[in-house]
Design a protein around this motif. Structure first.
Motif, PDB file in Angstrom:
ATOM      1  N   SER A 129       9.384  10.055  11.645  1.00  0.00           N
ATOM      2  CA  SER A 129       8.227   9.247  11.479  1.00  0.00           C
ATOM      3  C   SER A 129       8.207   8.016  12.068  1.00  0.00           C
ATOM      4  N   MET A 130       8.839   7.840  13.197  1.00  0.00           N
ATOM      5  CA  MET A 130       8.919   6.346  14.044  1.00  0.00           C
ATOM      6  C   MET A 130       8.544   6.674  15.352  1.00  0.00           C
ATOM      7  N   THR A 131       8.230   7.973  15.725  1.00  0.00           N
ATOM      8  CA  THR A 131       7.768   7.974  17.148  1.00  0.00           C
ATOM      9  C   THR A 131       7.275   9.750  17.371  1.00  0.00           C
TER      10      THR A 131
ATOM     11  N   ALA B 162      14.905   1.735   5.488  1.00  0.00           N
ATOM     12  CA  ALA B 162      14.608   1.879   3.993  1.00  0.00           C
ATOM     13  C   ALA B 162      13.210   1.748   3.731  1.00  0.00           C
ATOM     14  N   GLY B 163      12.610   1.167   4.518  1.00  0.00           N
ATOM     15  CA  GLY B 163      11.184   0.974   4.294  1.00  0.00           C
ATOM     16  C   GLY B 163      10.829   0.178   2.998  1.00  0.00           C
ATOM     17  N   ALA B 164       9.977   0.853   2.143  1.00  0.00           N
ATOM     18  CA  ALA B 164       9.728  -0.008   0.761  1.00  0.00           C
ATOM     19  C   ALA B 164      10.197   1.269  -0.082  1.00  0.00           C
TER      20      ALA B 164
ATOM     21  N   PRO C 223      17.757  -6.703   9.246  1.00  0.00           N
ATOM     22  CA  PRO C 223      16.848  -6.161  10.332  1.00  0.00           C
ATOM     23  C   PRO C 223      17.753  -5.438  11.218  1.00  0.00           C
ATOM     24  N   GLY C 224      17.306  -4.238  11.683  1.00  0.00           N
ATOM     25  CA  GLY C 224      17.876  -3.514  12.593  1.00  0.00           C
ATOM     26  C   GLY C 224      16.981  -2.352  13.134  1.00  0.00           C
ATOM     27  N   ASN C 225      17.427  -1.783  14.467  1.00  0.00           N
ATOM     28  CA  ASN C 225      16.737  -0.697  15.083  1.00  0.00           C
ATOM     29  C   ASN C 225      17.396   0.533  15.436  1.00  0.00           C
ATOM     30  N   LEU C 226      16.917   1.612  14.660  1.00  0.00           N
ATOM     31  CA  LEU C 226      18.088   2.720  14.660  1.00  0.00           C
ATOM     32  C   LEU C 226      18.283   3.154  16.346  1.00  0.00           C
ATOM     33  N   LEU C 227      17.388   2.744  17.107  1.00  0.00           N
ATOM     34  CA  LEU C 227      17.423   3.315  18.604  1.00  0.00           C
ATOM     35  C   LEU C 227      18.184   2.247  19.401  1.00  0.00           C
ATOM     36  N   ASP C 228      18.575   1.167  18.576  1.00  0.00           N
ATOM     37  CA  ASP C 228      19.656   0.077  19.378  1.00  0.00           C
ATOM     38  C   ASP C 228      20.408  -0.211  18.201  1.00  0.00           C
TER      39      ASP C 228
ATOM     40  N   ALA D  86       0.714  -1.227  -0.099  1.00  0.00           N
ATOM     41  CA  ALA D  86      -0.055   0.110   0.138  1.00  0.00           C
ATOM     42  C   ALA D  86       0.876   1.306   0.207  1.00  0.00           C
ATOM     43  N   TYR D  87       1.928   1.275   0.803  1.00  0.00           N
ATOM     44  CA  TYR D  87       3.034   2.346   0.935  1.00  0.00           C
ATOM     45  C   TYR D  87       3.674   2.747  -0.526  1.00  0.00           C
ATOM     46  N   VAL D  88       3.914   1.596  -1.339  1.00  0.00           N
ATOM     47  CA  VAL D  88       4.513   1.780  -2.427  1.00  0.00           C
ATOM     48  C   VAL D  88       3.599   2.276  -3.453  1.00  0.00           C
TER      49      VAL D  88
ATOM     50  N   ASN E 155       3.083   5.863  -2.834  1.00  0.00           N
ATOM     51  CA  ASN E 155       4.363   6.800  -2.754  1.00  0.00           C
ATOM     52  C   ASN E 155       5.101   6.646  -3.977  1.00  0.00           C
ATOM     53  N   TYR E 156       5.212   5.446  -4.469  1.00  0.00           N
ATOM     54  CA  TYR E 156       6.433   5.286  -5.279  1.00  0.00           C
ATOM     55  C   TYR E 156       5.953   4.472  -6.707  1.00  0.00           C
ATOM     56  N   LEU E 157       4.735   4.210  -7.183  1.00  0.00           N
ATOM     57  CA  LEU E 157       4.407   3.744  -8.068  1.00  0.00           C
ATOM     58  C   LEU E 157       4.626   4.843  -9.292  1.00  0.00           C
TER      59      LEU E 157
ATOM     60  N   MET F  23      19.008   8.591   5.264  1.00  0.00           N
ATOM     61  CA  MET F  23      18.038   8.377   6.081  1.00  0.00           C
ATOM     62  C   MET F  23      16.850   9.208   5.397  1.00  0.00           C
ATOM     63  N   PHE F  24      15.647   8.538   5.141  1.00  0.00           N
ATOM     64  CA  PHE F  24      14.545   8.980   4.322  1.00  0.00           C
ATOM     65  C   PHE F  24      13.487   8.632   5.300  1.00  0.00           C
ATOM     66  N   PHE F  25      12.977  10.034   5.750  1.00  0.00           N
ATOM     67  CA  PHE F  25      11.529  10.036   6.455  1.00  0.00           C
ATOM     68  C   PHE F  25      11.300   8.895   7.616  1.00  0.00           C
ATOM     69  N   VAL F  26      12.585   8.764   8.387  1.00  0.00           N
ATOM     70  CA  VAL F  26      12.512   7.708   9.436  1.00  0.00           C
ATOM     71  C   VAL F  26      12.494   8.178  11.012  1.00  0.00           C
ATOM     72  N   ALA F  27      13.646   9.110  11.076  1.00  0.00           N
ATOM     73  CA  ALA F  27      13.667   9.740  12.610  1.00  0.00           C
ATOM     74  C   ALA F  27      12.527  10.576  13.003  1.00  0.00           C
TER      75      ALA F  27
END
Ligand SMILES: C[S@@+](CC[C@H](N)C(=O)[O-])C[C@H]1O[C@@H](n2cnc3c(N)ncnc32)[C@H](O)[C@@H]1O
Length: 273
Positions: free
Chosen positions: A172-174, A73-75, A146-151, A28-30, A33-35, A166-170
């Motif tokens: 858009s995650m909290t 990276a998301g989608a 797999p990874g967590n930016l906060l760890d 749905a995100y792709v 936003n990106y089709l 880093m795109f729309f992450v910091a």
């Protein structure tokens, strides 16, 4: 990039660990936003390609192999495509299982919709000079992790990365400013001294829907973005910020986008963690 309109939930505090990442609907995100290539993405890509193109034209002779990282990276494949011509390895770090699955599904041969993003990159001479097939190159150099930016210690130890996005992450995650700042700091600390970076942020986002789920956002503007990055950048090359887009172009509940780019400071010029 965000989807949908904010709902009631944005008024509550939602730390990163409480958001429904397992329910992130990548397709749905792709689709939203990106089709097709939106004007905002074309503008962002043109700024990013010139930043990376300028850097690698001047540093082509550097001896170390170039490794790249895209955090959250998301989608979205276009940040990785922007690093492709120079990297012998690109790591895509993601928290959501659905997005990890989507990214894995793109490794063998990425979908046709990503061609239009490569076309915009190719308007820069440094990308034109790359003669290879981007789809094959993406397959050869990209790995998904797999990874967590906060760890981030485990992932940061595999660096330092020579180029990062880093795109729309910091933001858009909290909903929490402390997690936003910590996320930006983790990203910047994982980069090598002098590494070029490019980051994008939704401005004054109130949160966003993807499919059936609602995700939190931290309300940041140029001031907050600048303050989060300034301890880590600006000494070797100017830290640059640019606003773009307009409220309501993609959805309600944000006022625009902010890109920030430059080069990471030397270790002696970043704060101790
Ligand atoms: C708005 S999406 C942006 C996705 C993509 N970078 C883009 O440009 O469209 C936010 C992304 O951050 C990821 N994310 C959320 N929390 C994270 C964390 N703690 N560490 C790494 N990624 C995270 C989400 O799974 C999602 O893919």
């Amino acid at each position: 990039m965000d989807l949908g309109s904010p709902g009631e939930k944005h008024r509550q505090a939602v730390p990163n660990a409480q958001a429904p990442w397992a329910g992130f609907d990548s397709r749905a995100y792709v689709k939203a936003n990106y089709l097709r290539l939106h004007d905002e993405d074309a503008e962002i890509i043109s700024i990013m390609r010139d930043h990376f193109g300028d850097y690698f034209r001047e540093h082509r002779q550097d001896a170390d192999p170039v490794i790249g990282i895209d955090v959250g990276a998301g989608a979205n494949l276009y940040p990785a495509l922007a690093m492709l011509p120079w990297c012998k390895e690109i790591t895509l770090v993601e928290r959501s299982p659905q997005n990890l699955e989507y990214l894995e599904s793109q490794l063998e041969s990425y979908d046709e919709n990503w061609n239009q993003f490569w076309t915009v990159l190719r308007e820069n001479a440094e990308y034109q000079a790359y003669q290879g097939d981007p789809r094959r190159r993406f397959h050869e150099v990209t790995r998904v992790e797999p990874g967590n930016l906060l760890d981030f210690d485990r992932i940061a130890r595999r660096g330092p990365w020579s180029v990062g996005t880093m795109f729309f992450v910091a933001e858009s995650m909290t909903t929490e400013r402390e997690e936003f700042d910590r996320g930006v700091g983790s990203f910047m600390r994982a980069l090598a001294p002098g590494a070029p970076f490019f980051a994008a942020f939704m401005e004054h986002s109130e949160g966003y829907h993807v499919g059936a789920e609602f995700f939190p956002a931290c309300d940041v503007g140029e001031q907050e973005v600048y303050e989060s990055l300034e301890p880590f950048a600006g000494k070797i090359d100017t830290l640059r910020l640019k606003r773009l887009g307009a409220p309501g172009n993609l959805r309600k509940g944000y006022s625009g986008m902010i890109v920030a780019y430059g080069r990471r400071n030397l270790d002696s010029d970043i704060p101790e963690s």
